[in-house]
Design a protein around this motif. Sequence first.
Motif, PDB file in Angstrom:
ATOM      1  N   GLY A  19       0.759  -1.244  -0.013  1.00 14.55           N
ATOM      2  CA  GLY A  19      -0.001  -0.111   0.157  1.00 14.55           C
ATOM      3  C   GLY A  19       0.840   1.089  -0.057  1.00 14.55           C
ATOM      4  N   VAL A  20       0.187   2.096  -0.856  1.00 20.46           N
ATOM      5  CA  VAL A  20       1.013   3.631  -0.808  1.00 20.46           C
ATOM      6  C   VAL A  20       0.193   4.755  -0.287  1.00 20.46           C
ATOM      7  N   TYR A  21       0.751   5.441   0.772  1.00 21.15           N
ATOM      8  CA  TYR A  21      -0.333   6.073   1.495  1.00 21.15           C
ATOM      9  C   TYR A  21       0.193   7.487   1.753  1.00 21.15           C
ATOM     10  N   GLU A  22      -0.723   8.594   1.802  1.00 24.38           N
ATOM     11  CA  GLU A  22      -0.466   9.943   1.899  1.00 24.38           C
ATOM     12  C   GLU A  22      -1.224  10.403   3.171  1.00 24.38           C
ATOM     13  N   ASN A  23      -0.508  10.698   4.268  1.00 25.12           N
ATOM     14  CA  ASN A  23      -1.262  10.972   5.268  1.00 25.12           C
ATOM     15  C   ASN A  23      -2.064   9.785   5.774  1.00 25.12           C
ATOM     16  N   GLU A  24      -1.622   8.740   5.615  1.00 22.44           N
ATOM     17  CA  GLU A  24      -2.333   7.542   6.304  1.00 22.44           C
ATOM     18  C   GLU A  24      -3.634   7.167   5.318  1.00 22.44           C
ATOM     19  N   LYS A  25      -3.854   7.943   4.110  1.00 18.66           N
ATOM     20  CA  LYS A  25      -4.756   7.463   3.042  1.00 18.66           C
ATOM     21  C   LYS A  25      -4.340   7.140   1.827  1.00 18.66           C
ATOM     22  N   PRO A  26      -5.027   6.039   1.532  1.00 18.21           N
ATOM     23  CA  PRO A  26      -4.332   5.268   0.326  1.00 18.21           C
ATOM     24  C   PRO A  26      -4.166   6.570  -0.891  1.00 18.21           C
ATOM     25  N   ALA A  51      19.245 -12.127  -6.972  1.00 17.14           N
ATOM     26  CA  ALA A  51      18.691 -12.375  -8.134  1.00 17.14           C
ATOM     27  C   ALA A  51      17.396 -11.658  -8.405  1.00 17.14           C
ATOM     28  N   VAL A  52      16.743 -11.070  -9.313  1.00 17.53           N
ATOM     29  CA  VAL A  52      15.622 -10.416  -9.809  1.00 17.53           C
ATOM     30  C   VAL A  52      14.487 -11.236 -10.331  1.00 17.53           C
ATOM     31  N   PHE A  53      13.379 -11.393  -9.754  1.00 20.26           N
ATOM     32  CA  PHE A  53      12.464 -12.094 -10.574  1.00 20.26           C
ATOM     33  C   PHE A  53      11.226 -11.565 -10.978  1.00 20.26           C
ATOM     34  N   HIS A  54      11.033 -10.332 -10.517  1.00 17.94           N
ATOM     35  CA  HIS A  54       9.979  -9.471 -10.976  1.00 17.94           C
ATOM     36  C   HIS A  54      10.170  -8.208 -10.754  1.00 17.94           C
ATOM     37  N   ASP A  55      10.158  -7.172 -11.791  1.00 20.96           N
ATOM     38  CA  ASP A  55      10.357  -5.844 -11.623  1.00 20.96           C
ATOM     39  C   ASP A  55       9.425  -5.038 -12.471  1.00 20.96           C
ATOM     40  N   ARG A  56       8.311  -4.529 -12.223  1.00 30.98           N
ATOM     41  CA  ARG A  56       7.590  -3.582 -12.965  1.00 30.98           C
ATOM     42  C   ARG A  56       6.833  -2.520 -12.121  1.00 30.98           C
ATOM     43  N   LYS A  57       6.105  -1.636 -12.671  1.00 35.77           N
ATOM     44  CA  LYS A  57       5.445  -0.365 -12.179  1.00 35.77           C
ATOM     45  C   LYS A  57       4.019  -0.709 -12.210  1.00 35.77           C
ATOM     46  N   TYR A  58       3.386  -0.455 -11.276  1.00 38.67           N
ATOM     47  CA  TYR A  58       1.994  -0.474 -11.084  1.00 38.67           C
ATOM     48  C   TYR A  58       1.327   0.825 -11.111  1.00 38.67           C
ATOM     49  N   ASP A  59      -0.007   0.925 -11.633  1.00 33.18           N
ATOM     50  CA  ASP A  59      -0.899   2.353 -11.450  1.00 33.18           C
ATOM     51  C   ASP A  59      -1.556   2.217 -10.214  1.00 33.18           C
ATOM     52  N   LEU A  60      -1.463   3.108  -9.402  1.00 33.52           N
ATOM     53  CA  LEU A  60      -2.179   3.171  -8.015  1.00 33.52           C
ATOM     54  C   LEU A  60      -3.668   3.450  -8.177  1.00 33.52           C
ATOM     55  N   ALA A  61      -3.945   4.050  -9.497  1.00 33.06           N
ATOM     56  CA  ALA A  61      -5.239   4.248  -9.617  1.00 33.06           C
ATOM     57  C   ALA A  61      -6.137   3.000  -9.819  1.00 33.06           C
ATOM     58  N   ALA A  62      -5.376   2.019 -10.387  1.00 41.73           N
ATOM     59  CA  ALA A  62      -6.047   0.802 -10.576  1.00 41.73           C
ATOM     60  C   ALA A  62      -6.273   0.003  -9.230  1.00 41.73           C
ATOM     61  N   ALA A  63      -5.285   0.022  -8.471  1.00 43.22           N
ATOM     62  CA  ALA A  63      -5.463  -0.716  -7.512  1.00 43.22           C
ATOM     63  C   ALA A  63      -4.241  -0.246  -6.167  1.00 43.22           C
ATOM     64  N   ASN A  64      -4.730  -0.102  -5.025  1.00 43.91           N
ATOM     65  CA  ASN A  64      -3.919   0.504  -3.914  1.00 43.91           C
ATOM     66  C   ASN A  64      -4.723   0.178  -2.689  1.00 43.91           C
TER      67      ASN A  64
END
Length: 404
Positions: A26-33, A49-62
């Motif tokens: 979870g990514v929060y600003e002042n304790e709110k997602p 060893a890196v298995f997974h490396d990608r960016k996720y859109d917080l608007a889609a899920a947080n």
Amino acid sequence: MISIKIAADRPSALYRLGEKVRFLIGVYENEKPLKSGQVAVRLSSDTEAVFHDRKYDLAAANPLRLEWGMSVPGFLRCTALAAGAGQEIKGEAAAAFEPENLLPVLPEPEDFDAFWREGIRRLAAVPDDARLERLGDHCCAQYECFKVSFANINDTRIYGYLSVPAGKGPFPALIIVPGAGASTSAPNTLWVKEGVVTLLMNVHAYDPPQDAGAHGELFRKLVAEKHYYCHGLEDREKYFFRRAILGIYRAIEWLARRQDVDPDRLVFSGSSQGGTMAFYQAGLSSRLTAALAVVPGMGDHGGFLIGRHPHTARFPGFSEHLDTLAYYDIVNFARRVRCPVMMGVGFLDDLCFPGNCYPAYNALACEKTVINAVECGHALDTDKYYGQFFYWVRQKLGIAQKLT
């Protein structure tokens, strides 16, 4: 204020092969997602060893949920990065997959025992020349403190501090070696107040000055070209820790022979560098009756070869001198330990990775206990974990549990 919180779906963070851990990120600003922006998520084997490396859109899920497993024993690190207030915000969590089945990557040298027997033989040829200097400013009615030093190999000395309770004894005794860095320049008086003879030994060949400026300058000169962990890597007999290991071995032998010390209650305690020395001394000395090793280093040096955990990047040259380091790998000392051992591990440790700790623990054939600090890095939470460590130490010393 931006923050990132990551948690595994089991408080223990322990999993079997074939299972999957579910990380909640979870990514929060002042304790709110946060409802916008991105978070970069990386899954790795103890950051190697890196298995997974990608960016996720917080608007889609947080918060977002990410499941992953491991096909071999090891530590899965989940690292998340997001931007906030002009800086990068980081969150981490880790899960362990059958850590009890982690085995060392490299074999033990065939002449490991012969090498250390010869070192002890050479040490024995040098008289102890034990020197004690009473430190009046640290003494009181309850105990007395001394600066101590002993002759060592290569025309050097090893230095430390002795604290002795008032009375005749015999008393239980505790040997302590500090973490990496400049030497400790004062006696340890925590345990002597509980009736424990305490011997604190430094690893360096210099007598630590009482003046902080002079002490700091001495240490800066020592590490001016490279960290002392890298001194002498090209030769197993010239490696920095050979002299330190043998010198502290001598100090333990001397302590065990004192009339005011109970040889049946001789315990070693150390964290980080001190935890490493706990394995060294418990593997070499038959005198120790128990050893506490918190976040020990110098284990499974070949782990980076299979992507298990990083080689010690802070110490250039380690990966090129595995032949030398084999004689200083705590895994090989662990096989020779016979006294009870407690080990503490930080799942998020970036100095002494959990993947380098567990192969040594698994090599122990003695009574053993491990404390997994799932949420901690190299510095374990004092209130939560050191209470457990010191309760165990008090049991092994045979003294009453301190209630306050």
